[in-house]
Design a protein around this motif. Structure first.
Motif, PDB file in Angstrom:
ATOM      1  N   LEU A  81       0.735  -9.035  10.227  1.00 47.54           N
ATOM      2  CA  LEU A  81       0.045  -9.247  10.859  1.00 47.54           C
ATOM      3  C   LEU A  81      -2.069  -8.632  10.565  1.00 47.54           C
ATOM      4  O   LEU A  81      -3.031  -9.057  11.548  1.00 47.54           O
ATOM      5  N   ARG A  82      -2.248  -8.748   9.393  1.00 47.66           N
ATOM      6  CA  ARG A  82      -3.351  -8.768   8.635  1.00 47.66           C
ATOM      7  C   ARG A  82      -4.960  -9.971   8.633  1.00 47.66           C
ATOM      8  O   ARG A  82      -3.821 -10.762   9.139  1.00 47.66           O
ATOM      9  N   THR A  83      -5.156  -9.596   9.267  1.00 48.54           N
ATOM     10  CA  THR A  83      -6.349 -11.553   9.566  1.00 48.54           C
ATOM     11  C   THR A  83      -6.335 -11.667   7.716  1.00 48.54           C
ATOM     12  O   THR A  83      -6.136 -11.381   7.115  1.00 48.54           O
ATOM     13  N   LEU A  84      -6.850 -12.825   7.926  1.00 47.70           N
ATOM     14  CA  LEU A  84      -7.087 -14.080   6.657  1.00 47.70           C
ATOM     15  C   LEU A  84      -8.110 -14.580   6.357  1.00 47.70           C
ATOM     16  O   LEU A  84      -9.134 -14.510   7.411  1.00 47.70           O
ATOM     17  N   HIS A  85      -9.240 -14.399   5.467  1.00 45.52           N
ATOM     18  CA  HIS A  85      -9.953 -14.533   4.807  1.00 45.52           C
ATOM     19  C   HIS A  85     -10.477 -16.030   3.709  1.00 45.52           C
ATOM     20  O   HIS A  85      -9.432 -16.090   3.454  1.00 45.52           O
TER      21      HIS A  85
ATOM     22  N   ALA B  28     -11.725  -3.997   1.987  1.00 44.55           N
ATOM     23  CA  ALA B  28     -12.071  -4.278   0.838  1.00 44.55           C
ATOM     24  C   ALA B  28     -11.105  -6.244   1.293  1.00 44.55           C
ATOM     25  O   ALA B  28     -10.286  -6.166   2.374  1.00 44.55           O
ATOM     26  N   THR B  29     -11.392  -6.828   0.374  1.00 43.15           N
ATOM     27  CA  THR B  29     -10.597  -8.261   0.228  1.00 43.15           C
ATOM     28  C   THR B  29      -9.089  -7.724  -0.109  1.00 43.15           C
ATOM     29  O   THR B  29      -9.754  -7.181  -0.893  1.00 43.15           O
ATOM     30  N   GLY B  30      -8.239  -8.076   0.567  1.00 38.52           N
ATOM     31  CA  GLY B  30      -7.137  -7.587  -0.442  1.00 38.52           C
ATOM     32  C   GLY B  30      -6.639  -8.864  -0.734  1.00 38.52           C
ATOM     33  O   GLY B  30      -7.281  -9.125  -1.698  1.00 38.52           O
ATOM     34  N   ALA B  31      -4.592  -8.385  -0.260  1.00 39.37           N
ATOM     35  CA  ALA B  31      -4.352  -9.716  -1.574  1.00 39.37           C
ATOM     36  C   ALA B  31      -4.277 -11.236  -1.232  1.00 39.37           C
ATOM     37  O   ALA B  31      -4.517 -11.661  -0.206  1.00 39.37           O
ATOM     38  N   GLU B  32      -3.941 -11.645  -2.503  1.00 39.66           N
ATOM     39  CA  GLU B  32      -4.196 -13.191  -2.094  1.00 39.66           C
ATOM     40  C   GLU B  32      -2.714 -13.798  -0.939  1.00 39.66           C
ATOM     41  O   GLU B  32      -1.443 -13.212  -0.852  1.00 39.66           O
ATOM     42  N   VAL B  33      -3.132 -15.047  -0.290  1.00 42.97           N
ATOM     43  CA  VAL B  33      -2.080 -14.910   0.903  1.00 42.97           C
ATOM     44  C   VAL B  33      -2.090 -16.935   0.063  1.00 42.97           C
ATOM     45  O   VAL B  33      -2.954 -17.225   0.393  1.00 42.97           O
ATOM     46  N   ASP B  34      -1.012 -17.068   0.435  1.00 41.08           N
ATOM     47  CA  ASP B  34      -0.847 -18.662   0.443  1.00 41.08           C
ATOM     48  C   ASP B  34      -0.750 -19.300   1.265  1.00 41.08           C
ATOM     49  O   ASP B  34       0.972 -18.879   1.633  1.00 41.08           O
TER      50      ASP B  34
ATOM     51  N   ALA C 227      -5.558 -11.315   2.686  1.00 41.22           N
ATOM     52  CA  ALA C 227      -5.548 -10.892   3.318  1.00 41.22           C
ATOM     53  C   ALA C 227      -6.830  -9.761   3.701  1.00 41.22           C
ATOM     54  O   ALA C 227      -7.555  -9.564   3.008  1.00 41.22           O
ATOM     55  N   THR C 228      -6.927  -8.962   5.146  1.00 38.35           N
ATOM     56  CA  THR C 228      -7.912  -7.895   4.751  1.00 38.35           C
ATOM     57  C   THR C 228      -7.154  -6.999   4.708  1.00 38.35           C
ATOM     58  O   THR C 228      -6.199  -6.283   4.397  1.00 38.35           O
ATOM     59  N   GLY C 229      -7.834  -6.188   3.651  1.00 33.20           N
ATOM     60  CA  GLY C 229      -7.061  -5.032   3.070  1.00 33.20           C
ATOM     61  C   GLY C 229      -7.586  -4.494   3.139  1.00 33.20           C
ATOM     62  O   GLY C 229      -7.547  -3.442   4.330  1.00 33.20           O
ATOM     63  N   ALA C 230      -7.617  -3.070   2.129  1.00 32.38           N
ATOM     64  CA  ALA C 230      -7.642  -1.486   2.099  1.00 32.38           C
ATOM     65  C   ALA C 230      -8.744  -0.938   3.219  1.00 32.38           C
ATOM     66  O   ALA C 230     -10.149  -1.652   2.806  1.00 32.38           O
TER      67      ALA C 230
ATOM     68  N   LEU D 295     -16.464  -6.417   0.083  1.00 30.39           N
ATOM     69  CA  LEU D 295     -16.079  -5.786   1.793  1.00 30.39           C
ATOM     70  C   LEU D 295     -16.757  -6.651   2.576  1.00 30.39           C
ATOM     71  O   LEU D 295     -17.489  -7.059   2.852  1.00 30.39           O
ATOM     72  N   HIS D 296     -16.236  -6.288   4.206  1.00 25.42           N
ATOM     73  CA  HIS D 296     -15.838  -6.183   4.890  1.00 25.42           C
ATOM     74  C   HIS D 296     -16.494  -5.855   5.746  1.00 25.42           C
ATOM     75  O   HIS D 296     -15.324  -4.711   6.606  1.00 25.42           O
TER      76      HIS D 296
END
Lengths: 187, 187
Positions: A165-169, B178-184, A178-181, B168-169
């Motif tokens: 459910l994390r948002t996307l960038h 923080a900018t998080g995990a990569e998503v394919d 994904a929106t991270g920590a 940062l967001h």
């Protein structure tokens, strides 16, 4: 559960820079497109700026209707977002082609995409000169909602079990972050 | 190491929606402010839109210089970003108050903030009507650089040891993701 977001907090749905879906409807036609170029421009009343390329089918619907909706998709929808961003409503009915479900929300004036985690219903603020020169549109948010599992009391809270459910960038070519920590920048 | 980014790829430095620093200089005056409302609006030549409130000191410098720089800060700088976003250059010299170091980059026309992970030097595209009505500025990117540890060959690559270099967001009140995990999103 989908719950209303008070307008004074609606900017927080977009403040962290997620990629969004833009939808519009005019007469019997509807369409939805992906958009990485959307951001708040004011707090209250909340306003947004977004780029809608002149070659998109959505552009004509937005111009005719004077309204649009922003849906904020999540990791579970990454492939759908890519498909909606790489195919045109000029070629196909994307809602039926990709089985896009629209929420039953009587207060919304434009289609809200099911499975997303936040929604902003907007009326276009016409600025023909920047629409023509830069494909840039301004809109005022007239209602907003969020999935209370990840946004409530005016804040996002992605728990450890909510990675889908994390948002996307979007970066480029169907690759996202994904929106991270959470990061505390106060102390 | 700071390396040039080709202009056709410069939009990727902002496409994922990071919070940025905006800096400008005119005569002997310099300032830097935080800005969560910045995004690309075109690929090539790369252009950006950003909101610069009329009450900021930076606004006057941008209007006078006709130029600005965007620096993309990282997790290690979260507290600095908050300070630069909550104090005004009308009250103090923020660069000296917060020990902001400016890079020695002869090709840049505006100050680039050290410790950031990407930089875009820009010339303002004057649109007085939207500057006045919405505090919204358009600018063309004339040069770009990135820290090659996290951005190279046109892509971000935040490795497991680079959490402090993630972008940062901002959400609200000095709270960031923080900018998080990569998503394919291709498959």
């Amino acid at each position: 559960m989908r719950v209303p977001v008070e307008l004074s907090k609606a900017y927080r749905l977009l403040n962290h820079g997620p990629t969004v879906l833009i939808s519009a409807e005019f007469g019997v036609q509807r369409n939805v497109m992906a958009c990485a170029w959307a951001m708040p421009v004011d707090f209250e009343p909340p306003k947004v700026a977004l780029v809608i390329d002149r070659n998109t089918f959505t552009r004509g619907l937005v111009e005719d209707a004077g309204r649009l909706a922003i849906s904020v998709p999540c990791v579970a929808q990454a492939r759908l977002v890519t498909l909606l961003g790489t195919h045109s409503g000029h070629e196909q009915d994307k809602l039926s082609a990709y089985d896009v479900q629209v929420l039953e929300e009587p207060a919304a004036h434009s289609p809200l995409v099911a499975g997303c985690v936040a929604w902003l219903d907007c009326v276009v603020i016409r600025r023909p000169e920047i629409e023509q020169a830069h494909d840039l549109f301004l809109a005022e948010v007239t209602a907003a909602w969020a999935n209370s599992k990840v946004f409530s009391n005016g804040r996002w809270h992605f728990g450890s079990g909510d990675d889908k459910l994390r948002t996307l960038h979007h970066v480029a070519g169907g690759h996202y972050f994904a929106t991270g920590a959470e990061v505390d920048g106060q102390h």
